[in-house]
Design an enzyme around this catalytic site. Sequence first.
Site, PDB file in Angstrom:
ATOM      1  CD  GLU A  23      52.156  31.275  44.754  1.00 12.42           C
ATOM      2  OE1 GLU A  23      52.261  30.130  45.695  1.00 12.42           O
ATOM      3  OE2 GLU A  23      51.835  32.164  44.282  1.00 12.42           O
ATOM      4  CG  HIS A  81      32.409  48.735  30.714  1.00 14.98           C
ATOM      5  ND1 HIS A  81      31.446  49.556  30.447  1.00 14.98           N
ATOM      6  CD2 HIS A  81      33.083  49.386  31.129  1.00 14.98           C
ATOM      7  CE1 HIS A  81      31.983  50.427  30.037  1.00 14.98           C
ATOM      8  NE2 HIS A  81      33.570  50.141  30.594  1.00 14.98           N
ATOM      9  CE  LYS A  94      53.336  23.644  40.741  1.00 11.36           C
ATOM     10  NZ  LYS A  94      54.980  24.695  40.473  1.00 11.36           N
TER      11      LYS A  94
END
Length: 374
Positions: A252, A268, A362
């Site tokens: 950001e 893993h 948004k």
Amino acid sequence: MSAVDAPGAEGRALRGELDPARVAALDTGSEFEAVARLSEQLEAGYTRAVAALTGKRLVPSGRPDGVVVCGMGGSAIGGDVIGACISGMPVPYQVVRGYELPAWVSEATVVIAVSYSGNTEETLSCVARALPRGCRPVCVTSGGRLAALAARHDLPLVAVPGGLQPRASIGFLSTPIGAALEAADLLHGFDEQVAEAIEVIAELRGELAPEVADDDNEAKTIARRLLNCLPIVYGAGVTVPAARRWKSQLNENAETPAFFNELPELDHNELAGWATNPGVVGRAFLVLLDDPAGDERLRRRLAFTASIMQPRVAGLVRIAARGVLPLARVLSSAYVGDFTSLYLALLYGIDPAPVVAIEDLKARLAGEGGSAPF
Ligand code: PA5
């Protein structure tokens, strides 16, 4: 604090451009000032939250059966930070980033809704789901629809100051979660954690601020080395939330892709991805968040993982957490990243405050900017 190699050639080319004058020219939203005031935020945020929540009943009766913190992005990260500071808490604790509450949430669950703007649809959805279940969500916000909901339903409200970016309000947004756990009698001694964190962060600010010369300033040094690289941040134990914070601050503030992962899980799977394809992995820069007070098994894994990856990546830096209690250790690990992301923004010539892509999305979702392509 860390083992840092010599800066890369690209970084050297930009030397001299991370001083207060450059900050004043580019940082129109005063992001540096907000980050620099984290200690003050922690103190004010905690005091404010204790005043707002002391004596408030957070569940209708009896002992809480769990805690859910609902939020997104810069408002959710405080939930992760506090989650690292509650070992021994007798009930489950979960951070929810999304629209739905877990099935297990009952009226006995402490629900804490955190939204800086108060208008984040996922967080509002969780509150809307919580009310019919008999919960009384604690609302942490600077206003918006969440504050209005709190007033309408007489919910516990921690009002935080407006005018900042959510991510620059982490002190205001995280401490109320700890205060709520104290008010629910689920956590003790959080005041000591806050007090230590205030001291440790103030000390770090003195080392990382724009006034501190490049060669003495770890965040400036790392920012120069990250230039034109892909940051990959690894945490383990209490530094996992700090790794997430590094990643999102780089996204950001500096508007760069960045990723994080955690040990031991990455040993893993992700580790295998670093073995080949130098054209891809050669642009990656690893940031390892070590916790000297942490589990020795995790620290050993971090060291081995670093030794395997170091020859393959563009660079590597190890940051050591400071402090004794978890809050100081998490926040000190994250704070180096807060400043690094701001300096990297300056190196890229970016004003760190605006998040145009997020605001645009948004607005589109709210129906103001066209329809989705699928
Ligand atoms: O940092 C940001 O601006 C975002 O990550 C926001 O925090 C996120 O979109 C949620 O908004 P709010 O914090 O207002 O609930």
